[in-house]
Design a protein around this motif. Sequence first.
Motif, PDB file in Angstrom:
ATOM      1  N   ALA A  56      33.164  40.045  27.892  1.00 28.10           N
ATOM      2  CA  ALA A  56      32.599  39.162  26.863  1.00 28.10           C
ATOM      3  C   ALA A  56      32.729  39.782  25.478  1.00 28.10           C
ATOM      4  N   THR A  57      32.530  41.070  25.384  1.00 30.41           N
ATOM      5  CA  THR A  57      32.596  41.758  24.094  1.00 30.41           C
ATOM      6  C   THR A  57      34.031  41.892  23.589  1.00 30.41           C
ATOM      7  N   SER A  58      34.940  42.251  24.486  1.00 30.03           N
ATOM      8  CA  SER A  58      36.330  42.503  24.078  1.00 30.03           C
ATOM      9  C   SER A  58      37.169  41.229  23.999  1.00 30.03           C
ATOM     10  N   GLY A  59      36.791  40.217  24.779  1.00 32.86           N
ATOM     11  CA  GLY A  59      37.601  39.003  24.843  1.00 32.86           C
ATOM     12  C   GLY A  59      38.862  39.191  25.659  1.00 32.86           C
ATOM     13  N   GLU A  60      38.934  40.262  26.453  1.00 30.58           N
ATOM     14  CA  GLU A  60      40.109  40.580  27.261  1.00 30.58           C
ATOM     15  C   GLU A  60      39.784  40.467  28.752  1.00 30.58           C
ATOM     16  N   PRO A  61      40.725  39.973  29.561  1.00 31.89           N
ATOM     17  CA  PRO A  61      40.504  39.930  31.012  1.00 31.89           C
ATOM     18  C   PRO A  61      40.615  41.328  31.607  1.00 31.89           C
ATOM     19  N   ARG A 112      36.414  31.811  20.138  1.00 33.69           N
ATOM     20  CA  ARG A 112      35.035  32.249  20.374  1.00 33.69           C
ATOM     21  C   ARG A 112      34.830  32.480  21.860  1.00 33.69           C
ATOM     22  N   VAL A 113      34.098  33.520  22.204  1.00 32.05           N
ATOM     23  CA  VAL A 113      33.777  33.813  23.598  1.00 32.05           C
ATOM     24  C   VAL A 113      32.536  33.010  23.978  1.00 32.05           C
ATOM     25  N   LEU A 114      32.689  32.168  25.007  1.00 30.01           N
ATOM     26  CA  LEU A 114      31.569  31.369  25.509  1.00 30.01           C
ATOM     27  C   LEU A 114      30.871  32.072  26.665  1.00 30.01           C
ATOM     28  N   GLY A 115      31.629  32.877  27.414  1.00 30.08           N
ATOM     29  CA  GLY A 115      31.086  33.540  28.593  1.00 30.08           C
ATOM     30  C   GLY A 115      32.198  34.204  29.369  1.00 30.08           C
ATOM     31  N   VAL A 116      31.946  34.396  30.672  1.00 28.62           N
ATOM     32  CA  VAL A 116      32.875  35.134  31.530  1.00 28.62           C
ATOM     33  C   VAL A 116      32.986  34.440  32.885  1.00 28.62           C
ATOM     34  N   LEU A 117      34.216  34.354  33.378  1.00 28.70           N
ATOM     35  CA  LEU A 117      34.501  33.885  34.727  1.00 28.70           C
ATOM     36  C   LEU A 117      34.862  35.107  35.551  1.00 28.70           C
ATOM     37  N   GLU A 118      34.145  35.338  36.652  1.00 31.78           N
ATOM     38  CA  GLU A 118      34.422  36.473  37.532  1.00 31.78           C
ATOM     39  C   GLU A 118      34.796  35.991  38.921  1.00 31.78           C
ATOM     40  N   VAL A 119      35.701  36.723  39.541  1.00 31.93           N
ATOM     41  CA  VAL A 119      36.099  36.502  40.923  1.00 31.93           C
ATOM     42  C   VAL A 119      35.856  37.828  41.639  1.00 31.93           C
ATOM     43  N   LEU A 120      34.961  37.819  42.624  1.00 28.93           N
ATOM     44  CA  LEU A 120      34.562  39.040  43.313  1.00 28.93           C
ATOM     45  C   LEU A 120      35.259  39.169  44.664  1.00 28.93           C
ATOM     46  N   ASP A 121      35.778  40.350  44.913  1.00 28.34           N
ATOM     47  CA  ASP A 121      36.513  40.649  46.144  1.00 28.34           C
ATOM     48  C   ASP A 121      37.594  39.603  46.430  1.00 28.34           C
ATOM     49  N   PRO A 122      38.539  39.463  45.480  1.00 28.76           N
ATOM     50  CA  PRO A 122      39.659  38.547  45.724  1.00 28.76           C
ATOM     51  C   PRO A 122      40.526  39.057  46.872  1.00 28.76           C
ATOM     52  N   SER A 123      41.350  38.177  47.418  1.00 27.09           N
ATOM     53  CA  SER A 123      42.232  38.564  48.521  1.00 27.09           C
ATOM     54  C   SER A 123      43.122  39.723  48.079  1.00 27.09           C
ATOM     55  N   PRO A 124      43.561  40.558  49.004  1.00 25.13           N
ATOM     56  CA  PRO A 124      44.381  41.728  48.645  1.00 25.13           C
ATOM     57  C   PRO A 124      45.629  41.378  47.827  1.00 25.13           C
ATOM     58  N   GLN A 125      46.276  40.247  48.082  1.00 23.86           N
ATOM     59  CA  GLN A 125      47.483  39.909  47.329  1.00 23.86           C
ATOM     60  C   GLN A 125      47.186  39.575  45.866  1.00 23.86           C
ATOM     61  N   LEU A 169      37.087  43.299  41.650  1.00 25.09           N
ATOM     62  CA  LEU A 169      36.825  42.051  40.933  1.00 25.09           C
ATOM     63  C   LEU A 169      37.894  41.793  39.884  1.00 25.09           C
ATOM     64  N   MET A 170      37.942  40.547  39.485  1.00 20.95           N
ATOM     65  CA  MET A 170      38.766  40.088  38.375  1.00 20.95           C
ATOM     66  C   MET A 170      37.824  39.322  37.453  1.00 20.95           C
ATOM     67  N   ALA A 171      37.977  39.515  36.146  1.00 19.61           N
ATOM     68  CA  ALA A 171      37.117  38.807  35.198  1.00 19.61           C
ATOM     69  C   ALA A 171      37.940  38.383  33.996  1.00 19.61           C
ATOM     70  N   ALA A 172      37.624  37.209  33.478  1.00 22.61           N
ATOM     71  CA  ALA A 172      38.324  36.686  32.296  1.00 22.61           C
ATOM     72  C   ALA A 172      37.305  36.014  31.385  1.00 22.61           C
ATOM     73  N   PRO A 173      37.489  36.166  30.083  1.00 17.87           N
ATOM     74  CA  PRO A 173      36.567  35.511  29.149  1.00 17.87           C
ATOM     75  C   PRO A 173      36.827  34.020  29.074  1.00 17.87           C
ATOM     76  N   LEU A 174      35.766  33.266  28.878  1.00 10.21           N
ATOM     77  CA  LEU A 174      35.864  31.844  28.590  1.00 10.21           C
ATOM     78  C   LEU A 174      35.957  31.753  27.068  1.00 10.21           C
ATOM     79  N   ILE A 175      37.143  31.455  26.562  1.00  6.42           N
ATOM     80  CA  ILE A 175      37.386  31.453  25.122  1.00  6.42           C
ATOM     81  C   ILE A 175      37.811  30.063  24.686  1.00  6.42           C
ATOM     82  N   SER A 176      37.175  29.589  23.626  1.00  5.56           N
ATOM     83  CA  SER A 176      37.571  28.327  23.013  1.00  5.56           C
ATOM     84  C   SER A 176      37.403  28.476  21.512  1.00  5.56           C
ATOM     85  N   ASP A 177      38.387  28.023  20.765  1.00 10.19           N
ATOM     86  CA  ASP A 177      38.360  28.122  19.303  1.00 10.19           C
ATOM     87  C   ASP A 177      38.104  29.558  18.857  1.00 10.19           C
TER      88      ASP A 177
END
Length: 193
Positions: free
Chosen positions: A78-83, A120-133, A110-118
């Motif tokens: 959220a702070t950096s705006g980077e996944p 601006r960071v609105l929040g974060v989308l996280e995916v926990l324990d994604p498949s190995p691939q 985990l994988m995480a990506a910022p929710l960015i619009s205009d």
Amino acid sequence: MLPPASFPVPGPGDAARHELLQSVVDVARAIFGAAASSVCLLDEEADELVFQAVSGEGEEFLVGRRFPAGRGIAGWVATSGEPMIVDDLSRNTSFDRSLAESTEYVPDSLMAAPLISDARVLGVLEVLDPSPQARSDVRELDLLAMFARQAAAALRVLAPQAAGSGGRVLEGERREDALQLLGSLERLLRGTG
């Protein structure tokens, strides 16, 4: 570093936003074969991230839970705006194990990506324990980041007051267009579109 958005955290009566956010986490969890997925929106006034939708582990009790916006990997994103993608959280110093333990689910990756619009960071989308691939694959992280950007755009369309429109509520055809945007993205990401 992107500025945070002054985004109103959805209340319990906001069915359209809840529907959108729940769809986002359900689709993200399915796409990446993950144990769980969540969306946390930034409450700028309180300087907190708030769980707004959860799919999988923790969905029964995490919605509405808050934590400081600067904590953990979600806070960094959220702070950096980077996944970010982390294959082994036991070796990552940004991972806040105590925060994860307080949610009753401690992921290994985990994988995480910022929710960015205009921009601006609105929040974060996280995916926990994604498949190995999906782990350690930059293309998969790019896919998550693209999905998060589209979800943020749809969220902004559904909540125009966050974009400074004076509190107008999206209705009728424009609201349907926003929901169709997310549906089209879902079909595209699932490869059925």
